[in-house]
Enzyme design. Structure first.
Site, PDB file in Angstrom:
ATOM      1  N   GLU A  12      24.405 -11.871  34.722  1.00 28.50           N
ATOM      2  CA  GLU A  12      23.563 -10.678  34.583  1.00 28.50           C
ATOM      3  C   GLU A  12      22.800 -10.820  33.268  1.00 28.50           C
ATOM      4  O   GLU A  12      23.356 -10.684  32.189  1.00 28.50           O
ATOM      5  CB  GLU A  12      24.421  -9.410  34.586  1.00 28.50           C
ATOM      6  CG  GLU A  12      23.559  -8.154  34.668  1.00 28.50           C
ATOM      7  CD  GLU A  12      24.335  -6.869  34.431  1.00 28.50           C
ATOM      8  OE1 GLU A  12      25.441  -6.931  33.879  1.00 28.50           O
ATOM      9  OE2 GLU A  12      23.805  -5.806  34.771  1.00 28.50           O
ATOM     10  N   ASP A  26      31.628   5.758  39.638  1.00 26.54           N
ATOM     11  CA  ASP A  26      32.675   6.312  38.772  1.00 26.54           C
ATOM     12  C   ASP A  26      32.438   7.786  38.465  1.00 26.54           C
ATOM     13  O   ASP A  26      33.242   8.422  37.781  1.00 26.54           O
ATOM     14  CB  ASP A  26      32.804   5.507  37.465  1.00 26.54           C
ATOM     15  CG  ASP A  26      31.529   5.507  36.626  1.00 26.54           C
ATOM     16  OD1 ASP A  26      30.505   6.038  37.090  1.00 26.54           O
ATOM     17  OD2 ASP A  26      31.561   4.958  35.511  1.00 26.54           O
ATOM     18  N   GLY A  27      31.314   8.336  38.956  1.00 26.12           N
ATOM     19  CA  GLY A  27      31.000   9.733  38.690  1.00 26.12           C
ATOM     20  C   GLY A  27      30.378   9.945  37.323  1.00 26.12           C
ATOM     21  O   GLY A  27      30.004  11.073  36.987  1.00 26.12           O
ATOM     22  N   ARG A  47       5.689  11.469  42.963  1.00 25.75           N
ATOM     23  CA  ARG A  47       4.548  10.563  43.087  1.00 25.75           C
ATOM     24  C   ARG A  47       4.772   9.217  42.411  1.00 25.75           C
ATOM     25  O   ARG A  47       3.922   8.361  42.427  1.00 25.75           O
ATOM     26  CB  ARG A  47       3.277  11.241  42.555  1.00 25.75           C
ATOM     27  CG  ARG A  47       2.684  12.221  43.552  1.00 25.75           C
ATOM     28  CD  ARG A  47       1.483  12.944  42.983  1.00 25.75           C
ATOM     29  NE  ARG A  47       1.819  13.775  41.832  1.00 25.75           N
ATOM     30  CZ  ARG A  47       2.404  14.983  41.904  1.00 25.75           C
ATOM     31  NH1 ARG A  47       2.726  15.490  43.073  1.00 25.75           N
ATOM     32  NH2 ARG A  47       2.664  15.664  40.808  1.00 25.75           N
ATOM     33  N   HIS A  60      23.332  -2.337  40.332  1.00 29.09           N
ATOM     34  CA  HIS A  60      23.675  -0.957  39.932  1.00 29.09           C
ATOM     35  C   HIS A  60      22.493   0.021  40.035  1.00 29.09           C
ATOM     36  O   HIS A  60      21.902   0.424  39.050  1.00 29.09           O
ATOM     37  CB  HIS A  60      24.405  -0.861  38.595  1.00 29.09           C
ATOM     38  CG  HIS A  60      23.852  -1.628  37.421  1.00 29.09           C
ATOM     39  ND1 HIS A  60      22.540  -1.551  37.036  1.00 29.09           N
ATOM     40  CD2 HIS A  60      24.454  -2.451  36.540  1.00 29.09           C
ATOM     41  CE1 HIS A  60      22.373  -2.302  35.958  1.00 29.09           C
ATOM     42  NE2 HIS A  60      23.505  -2.868  35.647  1.00 29.09           N
ATOM     43  N   HIS A 115      28.217   7.055  35.777  1.00 27.14           N
ATOM     44  CA  HIS A 115      26.963   6.292  35.797  1.00 27.14           C
ATOM     45  C   HIS A 115      25.932   6.944  36.699  1.00 27.14           C
ATOM     46  O   HIS A 115      24.729   6.839  36.450  1.00 27.14           O
ATOM     47  CB  HIS A 115      27.207   4.864  36.288  1.00 27.14           C
ATOM     48  CG  HIS A 115      27.724   3.941  35.233  1.00 27.14           C
ATOM     49  ND1 HIS A 115      29.008   3.986  34.786  1.00 27.14           N
ATOM     50  CD2 HIS A 115      27.117   2.954  34.534  1.00 27.14           C
ATOM     51  CE1 HIS A 115      29.173   3.053  33.862  1.00 27.14           C
ATOM     52  NE2 HIS A 115      28.046   2.430  33.675  1.00 27.14           N
ATOM     53  N   LEU A 131      26.112   4.059  27.868  1.00 22.58           N
ATOM     54  CA  LEU A 131      27.202   3.623  28.738  1.00 22.58           C
ATOM     55  C   LEU A 131      27.206   2.101  28.803  1.00 22.58           C
ATOM     56  O   LEU A 131      26.196   1.482  29.118  1.00 22.58           O
ATOM     57  CB  LEU A 131      26.995   4.172  30.153  1.00 22.58           C
ATOM     58  CG  LEU A 131      27.746   5.433  30.579  1.00 22.58           C
ATOM     59  CD1 LEU A 131      27.338   5.801  31.990  1.00 22.58           C
ATOM     60  CD2 LEU A 131      29.251   5.299  30.478  1.00 22.58           C
ATOM     61  N   ALA A 187      19.698   1.504  34.493  1.00 25.41           N
ATOM     62  CA  ALA A 187      18.837   0.484  33.889  1.00 25.41           C
ATOM     63  C   ALA A 187      17.675   0.109  34.803  1.00 25.41           C
ATOM     64  O   ALA A 187      17.315  -1.061  34.947  1.00 25.41           O
ATOM     65  CB  ALA A 187      19.655  -0.764  33.509  1.00 25.41           C
ATOM     66  N   ASP A 202      31.592  -2.827  37.728  1.00 29.05           N
ATOM     67  CA  ASP A 202      30.939  -3.067  36.433  1.00 29.05           C
ATOM     68  C   ASP A 202      31.954  -2.842  35.304  1.00 29.05           C
ATOM     69  O   ASP A 202      31.608  -2.433  34.198  1.00 29.05           O
ATOM     70  CB  ASP A 202      29.698  -2.197  36.240  1.00 29.05           C
ATOM     71  CG  ASP A 202      28.731  -2.781  35.203  1.00 29.05           C
ATOM     72  OD1 ASP A 202      28.913  -3.949  34.808  1.00 29.05           O
ATOM     73  OD2 ASP A 202      27.804  -2.072  34.762  1.00 29.05           O
TER      74      ASP A 202
HETATM   75 ZN    ZN Z   1      23.856  -4.012  33.960  1.00 30.51          ZN
END
Ligand code: ZN
Length: 353
Positions: free
Chosen positions: A107, A224-225, A203, A192, A227, A282, A196, A249
């Site tokens: 990543e 996870d509630g 629009r 995800h 993110h 986060l 990000a 993650d």
């Molecule tokens: Zn990431």
């Protein structure tokens, strides 16, 4: 060939091939496919990017969470650090016991600097076919997350996909038309969802809207509630159905007590609001995959079987691998036992005879 007999399970006995004749009592449990986590940065105090030599410690613990196969995930770091980690983590594919590595998920570092999230901006760099070629040459990379809108990204995507590596769009501000083009070039997944990436409005569909509107991409989500708001999880499930897959993650703090930990050389504090950098961003999660499954069902109202698929057979399809491992879930959908390659590798209640 020997057989592991999983007896008295809800829905009947299940038999899997194993190294020795064995039996496990699954009374009160359902036998479901093992969970496949395509984005796991570490756990139990180990960070894959900076401490790849300790990866087997994480592989040994993941079965407690129902994970039977995973992609050890490394994030943006200097080129030599990333290549070293890829080479060391490749050794994990041939070691056991524990969760099987399906190959490294790289990543970064070819990310949109405006969507760095917790990645160190100073190490984010433009797409380089040479660097990507070095990763691919190891044979140990399964998946790469990059921002396809960057100059030179399509060349890298073509090279990686020609080597059988899955390319996922992430840490990106890609637009609807450029994403469609990137999909034609070979991008098959998105990383995800909502996090990000450019957000969605009436629009301006942004990257999140482009990903949700696309009709072929597999899409990863951190349920996870923290993110992603549960309502947004629900929207994603309605839009994507069987193309939505769960990722943890998880970072090195997974499985540890709240407090201060390190990820990729950075201090991260774990509290009620999840793991955060000094700036309050986060930085991955401490989410377990079995928890993600329960959350998906709770947030969307989908069946537990649909939630289990999003954590098992669907992520396996993203990489084009089969999933023959099994997890025993109790009445509360908690992991009672985990079976990998026909061997009981986690047995909470002492059910194996
Ligand atoms: Zn990431």
């Amino acid at each position: 060939v020997a057989t592991l007999a999983i007896r008295n399970a809800i829905g009947g006995d299940v038999f899997v091939e194993g190294p020795v004749e064995a039996t496990i009592d699954a009374t009160g449990c359902r036998v479901v496919p093992g969970f496949v986590d395509l984005q796991c940065n570490g756990g139990w105090g180990v960070d894959f990017t900076t401490e790849p030599e300790r990866a087997a410690e994480v592989a040994a613990r993941l079965p407690e969470t129902g994970v039977t196969a995973f992609c050890p995930t490394i994030i943006t770091a200097p080129p030599d650090v990333m290549l070293h980690a890829i080479k060391v983590l490749d050794l994990l594919r041939h070691s056991s016991p524990g969760a099987r590595s399906l190959g490294v998920h790289v990543e970064g570092p070819f990310l949109n600097p405006g969507r760095a999230g917790a990645h160190p901006v100073r190490h984010i760099r433009p797409p380089s076919r040479e660097e990507a070629g070095q990763w691919a040459a190891t044979g140990g990379v399964a998946m790469v997350t990059l921002a396809p809108e960057l100059h030179g990204a399509f060349d890298v995507i073509t090279h990686l996909t020609s080597r059988g590596i899955v390319v996922s769009c992430g840490h990106s501000e890609i637009s609807v038309p450029v994403l469609e083009e990137a999909v034609r070039v070979g991008v098959t997944a998105a990383t995800h969802l909502y996090n990000a990436m450019g957000s969605m409005s009436a629009r301006m569909p942004g990257t999140a809207g482009a990903v949700l509107a696309n009709r072929s991409l597999y899409v990863g989500l951190i349920a996870d509630g923290l993110h992603v708001d549960p309502a947004m999880v629900s929207i994603a499930f309605k839009a994507l159905g069987s193309r939505l897959f769960l990722v943890s993650d998880a970072i090195s703090a997974l499985g540890l007590e709240p407090g201060t930990h390190r990820i990729g050389g950075m201090e991260v504090t774990v509290g009620e609001g999840g793991p955060r950098t000094a700036d309050g961003v986060l930085a991955g999660s401490v989410l377990r995959m079995d928890e993600a499954v329960r959350n998906l069902a709770a947030f969307t109202g989908c069946s537990i079987d649909e939630a289990i698929a999003a954590a098992s057979t669907i992520p396996a399809s993203v990489l084009g691998v089969s999933q023959d491992d099994r997890v025993l879930l109790d009445a509360d959908n908690r992991v009672a036992a985990t079976v990998i390659s026909g061997q009981v590798v986690f047995d909470r209640d002492g059910r194996a005879g």
